[in-house]
Design an enzyme around this catalytic site. Structure first.
Site, PDB file in Angstrom:
ATOM      1  N   GLU A  48       1.003  -1.662   0.259  1.00  0.00           N
ATOM      2  CA  GLU A  48      -0.185   0.378  -0.677  1.00  0.00           C
ATOM      3  C   GLU A  48       0.902   1.306  -0.685  1.00  0.00           C
ATOM      4  O   GLU A  48       0.358   2.559  -0.874  1.00  0.00           O
ATOM      5  CB  GLU A  48      -0.931   0.010   1.404  1.00  0.00           C
ATOM      6  CG  GLU A  48      -1.866  -1.206   0.811  1.00  0.00           C
ATOM      7  CD  GLU A  48      -3.271  -0.673  -0.300  1.00  0.00           C
ATOM      8  OE1 GLU A  48      -3.267   0.575   0.061  1.00  0.00           O
ATOM      9  OE2 GLU A  48      -3.158  -1.273  -0.144  1.00  0.00           O
ATOM     10  N   TYR A 133      -6.644   6.079   4.698  1.00  0.00           N
ATOM     11  CA  TYR A 133      -7.027   5.433   3.561  1.00  0.00           C
ATOM     12  C   TYR A 133      -6.024   3.693   3.536  1.00  0.00           C
ATOM     13  O   TYR A 133      -6.458   2.771   3.264  1.00  0.00           O
ATOM     14  CB  TYR A 133      -6.595   5.923   1.907  1.00  0.00           C
ATOM     15  CG  TYR A 133      -6.495   5.122   1.126  1.00  0.00           C
ATOM     16  CD1 TYR A 133      -8.089   4.618   0.065  1.00  0.00           C
ATOM     17  CD2 TYR A 133      -5.844   4.057   0.084  1.00  0.00           C
ATOM     18  CE1 TYR A 133      -8.017   3.925  -0.947  1.00  0.00           C
ATOM     19  CE2 TYR A 133      -5.684   3.312  -0.349  1.00  0.00           C
ATOM     20  CZ  TYR A 133      -6.939   3.063  -1.395  1.00  0.00           C
ATOM     21  OH  TYR A 133      -7.024   1.868  -2.116  1.00  0.00           O
ATOM     22  N   ASP A 151     -11.641   5.837  -3.043  1.00  0.00           N
ATOM     23  CA  ASP A 151     -10.317   6.373  -3.503  1.00  0.00           C
ATOM     24  C   ASP A 151     -10.836   6.788  -4.655  1.00  0.00           C
ATOM     25  O   ASP A 151     -12.588   6.714  -5.405  1.00  0.00           O
ATOM     26  CB  ASP A 151      -9.423   5.458  -3.354  1.00  0.00           C
ATOM     27  CG  ASP A 151      -9.456   4.531  -4.881  1.00  0.00           C
ATOM     28  OD1 ASP A 151     -10.749   4.388  -5.225  1.00  0.00           O
ATOM     29  OD2 ASP A 151      -8.705   3.493  -5.164  1.00  0.00           O
TER      30      ASP A 151
END
Length: 308
Positions: A48, A133, A151
């Protein structure tokens, strides 16, 4: 069907059918990124952080090299920070602060959590450099314990498919309502995959077999604008490129109305605009002269089809 009277989703939307269609589409075929084959929180965390503003195809080799060099969170915590930053630079992964934060977070996991990642989005945000996120993504993909991811891909998909208003709260609510309870891992992967391969800025609905075409407002109307696609993307070709798009599109359909063709081949198509009916008729006239298609003006709406 949606039950909340204030829902940003269409009131007659069959949520069960929508969910089933997307999950089946994703599970049948999706991009085989290696971090999708693991539920190791450390490996997912690394992926990520690396994926922030970096194309996923470029991340794969860097992620594999990083895992080989520091295979566990303990190994990364023990590493010299300069080595981690040097790796980041050597692999062109962008801002070096991400490498520093990742190293610091590894130390927190080891020192504060006994080497085991926390499992909720709220706890994960306590780690250095982990925002809402990333925390939600790790909770979803490692522990199946996340909230609905929102997103730009998810915003684009829900805006086009279900006519969700261009509003942060509306996108958040729509994403929550769409996600089946207790399935954040597969759902968040699936909806982001949809935005990554089918409902891109220049969509490929039919080519990618988009599972939401049955319900999609944009597919029905032909208007594929979206919050991050206000105008036509940078033009790479010429009239020849758009002629090719027309031929490919008509190869997938027996016959289409002219305005439908226009909306499908460019996102800024407007019937009376600069790239509108007059511009489109010029393309179709070229293709007609080449013997590739015919235009039927006999009905209320002009249509075109490929010449047999």
């Amino acid at each position: 069907m949606t039950e909340d009277a204030d829902s940003p989703l269409p009131p007659d939307l069959d949520l069960d059918a929508v969910r089933e269609a997307l999950i089946e589409w994703y599970e049948a075929d999706h991009r085989p990124f290696p971090w999708r084959e693991t539920d190791d929180a450390y490996e997912i965390h690394v992926s990520e952080v690396m994926s922030q503003q970096t194309q996923l195809d470029r991340v794969v080799s860097a992620w594999e090299d990083f895992r080989d060099r520091w295979p566990t969170v303990d190994a990364l915590a023990d590493a010299d920070r300069s080595d981690v930053v040097g790796f980041w630079t050597d692999h062109s992964l962008g801002y070096n602060n991400r490498a520093k934060y990742l190293h610091e977070a590894a130390g927190q996991v080891v020192d504060d959590y006994g080497g085991e990642y926390p499992e909720t989005p709220e706890e994960l945000q306590e780690l250095m450099g982990v925002g809402p996120y990333t925390a939600n993504a790790v909770a979803s993909f490692a522990f199946n314990n996340g909230n609905a991811v929102v997103d730009t891909n998810v915003e684009r998909v829900t805006y086009r498919a279900f006519d969700v208003p261009d509003d942060d709260d509306a996108f958040e609510q729509a994403a929550r309502e769409l996600m089946p309870e207790g399935e954040s891992r597969v759902w968040n992967n699936a909806i982001m995959e949809l935005g990554g391969v089918a409902c891109t800025k220049s969509p490929s609905c039919d080519e990618a077999g988009c599972p939401w075409r049955t319900w999609c407002h944009a597919y029905e109307s032909g208007d594929f604008t979206a919050p991050d696609v206000p105008t036509q993307p940078s033009f790479e070709g010429s009239r020849r490129q758009f002629r090719g798009r027309v031929v490919r599109l008509l190869g997938e359909h027996d016959e289409l109305a002219l305005d439908t063709i226009g909306h499908r081949i460019r996102v800024d198509y407007a019937p009376e605009g600069e790239h509108g009916r007059e511009w489109l008729r010029g393309l179709l006239s070229d293709l007609t002269e080449d013997g590739l298609l015919t235009v039927d003006e006999s009905g209320e709406t002009a249509t075109a089809r490929l010449r047999k």
